[in-house]
Design a protein around this motif. Sequence first.
Motif, PDB file in Angstrom:
ATOM      1  N   ALA A  27       0.527  -1.197   0.131  1.00 30.40           N
ATOM      2  CA  ALA A  27      -0.145  -0.009   0.047  1.00 30.40           C
ATOM      3  C   ALA A  27       1.045   1.208  -0.270  1.00 30.40           C
ATOM      4  CB  ALA A  27      -0.694   0.098   1.246  1.00 30.40           C
ATOM      5  N   ALA A  28       1.994   1.428   0.795  1.00 30.95           N
ATOM      6  CA  ALA A  28       3.029   2.402   0.956  1.00 30.95           C
ATOM      7  C   ALA A  28       3.295   2.867  -0.456  1.00 30.95           C
ATOM      8  CB  ALA A  28       3.998   2.001   1.934  1.00 30.95           C
ATOM      9  N   ARG A  29       4.208   1.569  -1.289  1.00 31.48           N
ATOM     10  CA  ARG A  29       4.419   1.628  -2.200  1.00 31.48           C
ATOM     11  C   ARG A  29       3.398   2.549  -3.351  1.00 31.48           C
ATOM     12  NH1 ARG A  29       5.084  -3.025  -4.073  1.00 31.48           N
ATOM     13  NH2 ARG A  29       3.719  -3.429  -5.207  1.00 31.48           N
ATOM     14  N   ARG A  30       2.012   1.492  -2.902  1.00 35.80           N
ATOM     15  CA  ARG A  30       1.509   2.493  -4.017  1.00 35.80           C
ATOM     16  C   ARG A  30       0.633   4.193  -3.790  1.00 35.80           C
ATOM     17  NH1 ARG A  30      -1.584  -1.675  -7.877  1.00 35.80           N
ATOM     18  NH2 ARG A  30      -3.515  -0.747  -7.089  1.00 35.80           N
ATOM     19  N   GLY A  31       1.204   4.693  -2.849  1.00 32.78           N
ATOM     20  CA  GLY A  31       0.606   5.555  -2.730  1.00 32.78           C
ATOM     21  C   GLY A  31      -0.524   5.434  -1.408  1.00 32.78           C
ATOM     22  N   GLU A  32      -1.148   4.315  -1.126  1.00 30.13           N
ATOM     23  CA  GLU A  32      -2.350   4.528  -0.072  1.00 30.13           C
ATOM     24  C   GLU A  32      -2.215   3.567   1.180  1.00 30.13           C
ATOM     25  OE1 GLU A  32      -4.130   0.948  -2.650  1.00 30.13           O
ATOM     26  OE2 GLU A  32      -3.508   2.607  -4.212  1.00 30.13           O
ATOM     27  N   GLU A  33      -3.269   3.964   1.596  1.00 28.04           N
ATOM     28  CA  GLU A  33      -2.869   4.052   2.850  1.00 28.04           C
ATOM     29  C   GLU A  33      -4.225   2.401   3.474  1.00 28.04           C
ATOM     30  OE1 GLU A  33      -3.917   6.424   7.688  1.00 28.04           O
ATOM     31  OE2 GLU A  33      -4.078   7.790   5.099  1.00 28.04           O
ATOM     32  N   LEU A  34      -3.438   2.205   4.265  1.00 24.66           N
ATOM     33  CA  LEU A  34      -4.477   1.245   4.867  1.00 24.66           C
ATOM     34  C   LEU A  34      -4.514   1.074   6.541  1.00 24.66           C
ATOM     35  CD1 LEU A  34      -3.045  -2.158   3.433  1.00 24.66           C
ATOM     36  CD2 LEU A  34      -5.390  -0.967   2.803  1.00 24.66           C
ATOM     37  N   ALA A  35      -5.842   0.490   7.182  1.00 27.07           N
ATOM     38  CA  ALA A  35      -6.073   1.323   8.590  1.00 27.07           C
ATOM     39  C   ALA A  35      -6.069  -0.760   9.146  1.00 27.07           C
ATOM     40  CB  ALA A  35      -7.545   1.799   9.102  1.00 27.07           C
ATOM     41  N   VAL A  36      -4.981  -1.604   9.286  1.00 32.50           N
ATOM     42  CA  VAL A  36      -4.749  -2.372   9.589  1.00 32.50           C
ATOM     43  C   VAL A  36      -4.934  -2.875  11.501  1.00 32.50           C
ATOM     44  CG1 VAL A  36      -2.893  -4.553   9.542  1.00 32.50           C
ATOM     45  CG2 VAL A  36      -3.711  -2.760   7.893  1.00 32.50           C
ATOM     46  N   THR A  37      -6.205  -4.018  11.548  1.00 34.98           N
ATOM     47  CA  THR A  37      -5.735  -4.163  13.156  1.00 34.98           C
ATOM     48  C   THR A  37      -6.487  -6.093  12.947  1.00 34.98           C
ATOM     49  OG1 THR A  37      -7.958  -2.953  13.237  1.00 34.98           O
ATOM     50  CG2 THR A  37      -7.950  -4.853  15.163  1.00 34.98           C
ATOM     51  N   ALA A  38      -5.164  -6.580  13.912  1.00 34.48           N
ATOM     52  CA  ALA A  38      -4.945  -7.806  14.254  1.00 34.48           C
ATOM     53  C   ALA A  38      -4.910  -8.116  15.339  1.00 34.48           C
ATOM     54  CB  ALA A  38      -3.561  -7.815  13.603  1.00 34.48           C
ATOM     55  N   LEU A  39      -5.713  -9.111  15.693  1.00 37.63           N
ATOM     56  CA  LEU A  39      -6.549  -9.906  16.852  1.00 37.63           C
ATOM     57  C   LEU A  39      -5.898 -11.353  16.960  1.00 37.63           C
ATOM     58  CD1 LEU A  39     -10.871  -8.944  16.548  1.00 37.63           C
ATOM     59  CD2 LEU A  39      -8.490  -8.123  16.711  1.00 37.63           C
ATOM     60  N   ASP A  40      -5.860 -11.380  17.930  1.00 39.50           N
ATOM     61  CA  ASP A  40      -5.409 -12.912  18.600  1.00 39.50           C
ATOM     62  C   ASP A  40      -6.289 -13.085  20.332  1.00 39.50           C
ATOM     63  OD1 ASP A  40      -2.970 -14.671  16.713  1.00 39.50           O
ATOM     64  OD2 ASP A  40      -3.817 -15.449  19.028  1.00 39.50           O
TER      65      ASP A  40
END
Length: 457
Positions: A27-40
């Motif tokens: 995403a960074a390479r493509r100039g985009e932003e992601l909001a990543v949440t990880a649950l464990d």
Amino acid sequence: MTGPRRVLVVGADAAGMGAAHQALRTAARRGEELAVTALDAGSHTSYSACGIPYWMAGDVGSGDDLVARTAEEHRKAGIDLRLHTEVVAADLAARTVTTAAGDVLEYDDLVVATGAPAVVPDWALRPDGTSYDGVGVVKTLDDGAAWVRSFARVGPGAHVVVVGAGYVGVEVAEAALDQGFAVTVLTRTRGMGMLEDEMSERVNSGLVDAGVELVLGAEVTGLELDGDRVTGVRWAGGSREADLVVVAIGVRPATDFLAGSGLEMTDEGALRPDPHGRVADHVWAAGDCCEVRRRIDDQWVFRPLGTHAAKHARALGDSLAGGDLSFGGMVDTSITRFSAGGVHLEIARTGLSRSDAETAGLDPVALVTDGTTAAGYMPEAEPIAIWVMADRATRRLLGVQVVGGHGAGKRIDTAAAVLWAGGSVDDLAWMDLSYAPPFATTWEVLQIAARRVAERL
Ligand SMILES: Cc1cc2nc3c(=O)[nH]c(=O)nc-3n(C[C@H](O)[C@H](O)[C@H](O)COP(=O)(O)OP(=O)(O)OC[C@H]3O[C@@H](n4cnc5c(N)ncnc54)[C@H](O)[C@@H]3O)c2cc1C
């Protein structure tokens, strides 16, 4: 939609966090932003379960050494990581998951990376479903810590019974011998059942030579108890005293939370993602909760291995973020070792078994060849046995298995490369491999083994 795309990763170990970081990178390479949440559901992330037997053996100093990236490091990289958070249900139409605490989380893309917990048979549990002290599986870092404590508690000379003689069972047998325990390995079938009989027998002999009591054909039926304390293991036709009982009989995909979601799964609960990791619109999956496509016979098989989880995750993370990396399947390669009691065996396989080949309608021809890992006059030379199988009609290489001393195991990668390329047994026999006396014989033993099969076709 306002704000960055919300990616929700369920399962924050090898596959989940590999996918999360790759998605952020792409995403960074493509100039985009992601909001990543990880649950464990658990208390650790990104650790090497593969290293746990070596921690139990004392080769690795601490569980921390097995952690590739801590929770803090993931958070610093911008991932909202929430431990002790179990997902109990998913609503794919509403794009939500529900946690055990009753929280409902929305997502735009869901990544299922819940792995495959170890199978715990009823006989290994108290009537209330809890585990006895000193009886359990080897799967998580917490399991590893519990075994390190148990090993210290019972002390050298105690009796460890290992139930199961696959990769984990054999690795734990090594660890227990290293720690000075008397070791019994019980297996319903045979040692390293993923090998052909004639190769499995060599593993059996190695275990016995190292001092393991190996009982084949032993289907465990229960524990022997003194009050709440485990004193032994029973099977049809026998019993053995035990201070500790390690259960290593396999794993099963952790996809119960997807029951009723409408997602297609195998009878065992495994997912079958496409090469980009997609299982449905806005739903992705990677790692041990998935089957993998075997290139040789184009079959889906359940092979819960870290090497697949890592590649799956990279392709998934990249594709999810708009890239086009893809996972090209596998050729069923795996390796382990048993090194204890003066015995050192490297054990590896790639490709089909004889029965896989017959099921695929092929006409397999197979032979075992014995040789040495280095020129016979060198001190490094150790015995090696190589099983090679090829198809009579097409001469295609179908499978190779190796059992031998130092330097034997990674020879499997040469065979795996030929299988990956769809090559023939003649390719393996004649390709340009390296030679010098400390490493190989003039005709490398793997090539002698291939040549012998080629001559039989
Ligand atoms: C002792 C041992 C030795 C091994 N040795 C090797 C080896 O030598 N080579 C090799 O290639 N592989 C090896 N493996 C296999 C390798 O460790 C796994 O393939 C790899 O860990 C898979 O990663 P994963 O992320 O798919 O699953 P996991 O590592 O199992 O992670 C899944 C995560 O999902 C979480 N989770 C599950 N359900 C939920 C839920 N409902 N909600 C929230 N979280 C959930 C779990 O807590 C877990 O942290 C070994 C495994 C073990 C146990």
